[in-house]
Design a protein around this motif. Sequence first.
Motif, PDB file in Angstrom:
ATOM      1  N   ALA A 194     -53.370  79.835 -52.691  1.00 62.33           N
ATOM      2  CA  ALA A 194     -53.475  81.957 -53.162  1.00 62.33           C
ATOM      3  C   ALA A 194     -53.711  82.174 -52.040  1.00 62.33           C
ATOM      4  N   GLY A 195     -52.463  83.584 -52.146  1.00 62.66           N
ATOM      5  CA  GLY A 195     -52.515  84.428 -51.096  1.00 62.66           C
ATOM      6  C   GLY A 195     -51.402  83.206 -50.090  1.00 62.66           C
ATOM      7  N   ALA A 196     -50.807  82.217 -49.983  1.00 66.30           N
ATOM      8  CA  ALA A 196     -49.833  82.536 -49.224  1.00 66.30           C
ATOM      9  C   ALA A 196     -48.871  83.000 -49.288  1.00 66.30           C
ATOM     10  N   THR A 197     -48.031  82.708 -47.955  1.00 68.53           N
ATOM     11  CA  THR A 197     -46.631  83.427 -48.446  1.00 68.53           C
ATOM     12  C   THR A 197     -45.288  82.518 -48.222  1.00 68.53           C
ATOM     13  N   ILE A 198     -44.202  81.842 -48.229  1.00 73.62           N
ATOM     14  CA  ILE A 198     -43.211  81.142 -47.984  1.00 73.62           C
ATOM     15  C   ILE A 198     -42.277  81.161 -46.929  1.00 73.62           C
ATOM     16  N   ARG A 199     -41.490  80.841 -46.685  1.00 70.07           N
ATOM     17  CA  ARG A 199     -40.217  81.248 -45.579  1.00 70.07           C
ATOM     18  C   ARG A 199     -39.528  79.794 -45.964  1.00 70.07           C
ATOM     19  N   TYR A 200     -38.746  80.164 -45.859  1.00 67.80           N
ATOM     20  CA  TYR A 200     -37.731  80.008 -45.937  1.00 67.80           C
ATOM     21  C   TYR A 200     -35.785  79.553 -44.903  1.00 67.80           C
ATOM     22  N   THR A 201     -35.732  78.121 -45.449  1.00 70.61           N
ATOM     23  CA  THR A 201     -33.886  78.468 -44.970  1.00 70.61           C
ATOM     24  C   THR A 201     -33.076  77.671 -45.606  1.00 70.61           C
ATOM     25  N   MET A 202     -31.998  77.675 -45.064  1.00 70.91           N
ATOM     26  CA  MET A 202     -30.826  77.496 -46.757  1.00 70.91           C
ATOM     27  C   MET A 202     -29.889  77.151 -45.181  1.00 70.91           C
ATOM     28  N   ASP A 203     -29.983  76.804 -43.708  1.00 69.18           N
ATOM     29  CA  ASP A 203     -28.750  76.663 -42.552  1.00 69.18           C
ATOM     30  C   ASP A 203     -29.178  74.871 -42.601  1.00 69.18           C
ATOM     31  N   GLY A 204     -29.953  74.731 -42.472  1.00 68.58           N
ATOM     32  CA  GLY A 204     -30.679  72.865 -42.724  1.00 68.58           C
ATOM     33  C   GLY A 204     -31.235  72.960 -41.229  1.00 68.58           C
ATOM     34  N   THR A 205     -31.820  74.152 -41.140  1.00 72.66           N
ATOM     35  CA  THR A 205     -32.801  74.297 -39.376  1.00 72.66           C
ATOM     36  C   THR A 205     -34.129  74.308 -39.984  1.00 72.66           C
TER      37      THR A 205
END
Length: 329
Positions: A150-161
């Motif tokens: 609960a309350g977590a945010t998500i960070r993401y990449t799409m370049d393999g890093t």
Amino acid sequence: MIRGKHVRRRLGVIAAVAALTTALSASTATAADYTQSVAQLNASQAQVLFTPTAPAKYVDLHYTGVPGVGQQNVRMLENAGTWQYTVGSLTNGTTLDYWFTYERNGPQFDTPHFTYTQGGGTTTVAIPTFSPGGGAYTSTQTVTLSDSTAGATIRYTMDGTTPTASSTLYSGPITVSQSLTINAIGIHSGMTNSPVASATYTIGTQAGCAQPDVPNFGSNVRIFDPGMSSATIQAQLDTDFNNQKDTLSAQFADRRVAHLFKPGTYSVNDNVGYYTSVAGLGQNPGDVTINGHITVDAFNASDAGNATQNFWRSAENMAINAAGGDRWA
């Protein structure tokens, strides 16, 4: 009567199978096969993670130590190659004893036992999940990410890093129109970032996305059509039989042959050798008619008329008009 050398051969096979069964039943895991960890999600929950180095068909978690509950055996859920399960009803100081059973290329393996104590450390954000999961798709996909903390945010990449706290913030569905890999982490203030979740999407008509109109059944599958000449079909049947008939050279060979007949009428004779399967491809047996013979017999002089070794062959789903009778010995 089966001759003595064949009895000994069969006993040898049985002994080998028994030895293999014993070896498999005692299989144990090696540390190189996997990584595992447990992350405390909150005061009463912990998430168990298991990542095999090679894809597994299943991973089971076994654990004891939850107050008032006996041993639990559960099937874990896969998320982008990492298998996970959340254990609840924990209290501060609860110690879990846990281990895994997992599949690897057919056999299953048991890991050693591990321990985990709830509380006394920083809690970890749950690993993000993908919907749909990674895989091969023929068209553009709309991918959503979620996190059970609960309350977590998500960070993401799409370049393999590897994603960090400064990577792109997930705020809505991601359109995936070309082949790529999404890496994501869950972040929450005062908690340890989640492990990296990864999902690879293959978009297009690559192998595995779409079956061709004429599948490749391999070089040993013969598919006959009633438009083919009887002489052409018969020549192929005779060639296969000559390669597969000899008890001394073909009985334990690794060659395999399939004769498949499309619906229609054929005037041929198919002598069925070792490891040969004959089948009609119609919906009903009468859709394929053989005006000839589908025969198994003791063909070789070395057999001396003994047909007790005529196994590993089959015929099905066709009508046979056998002039003078047929023989399946």
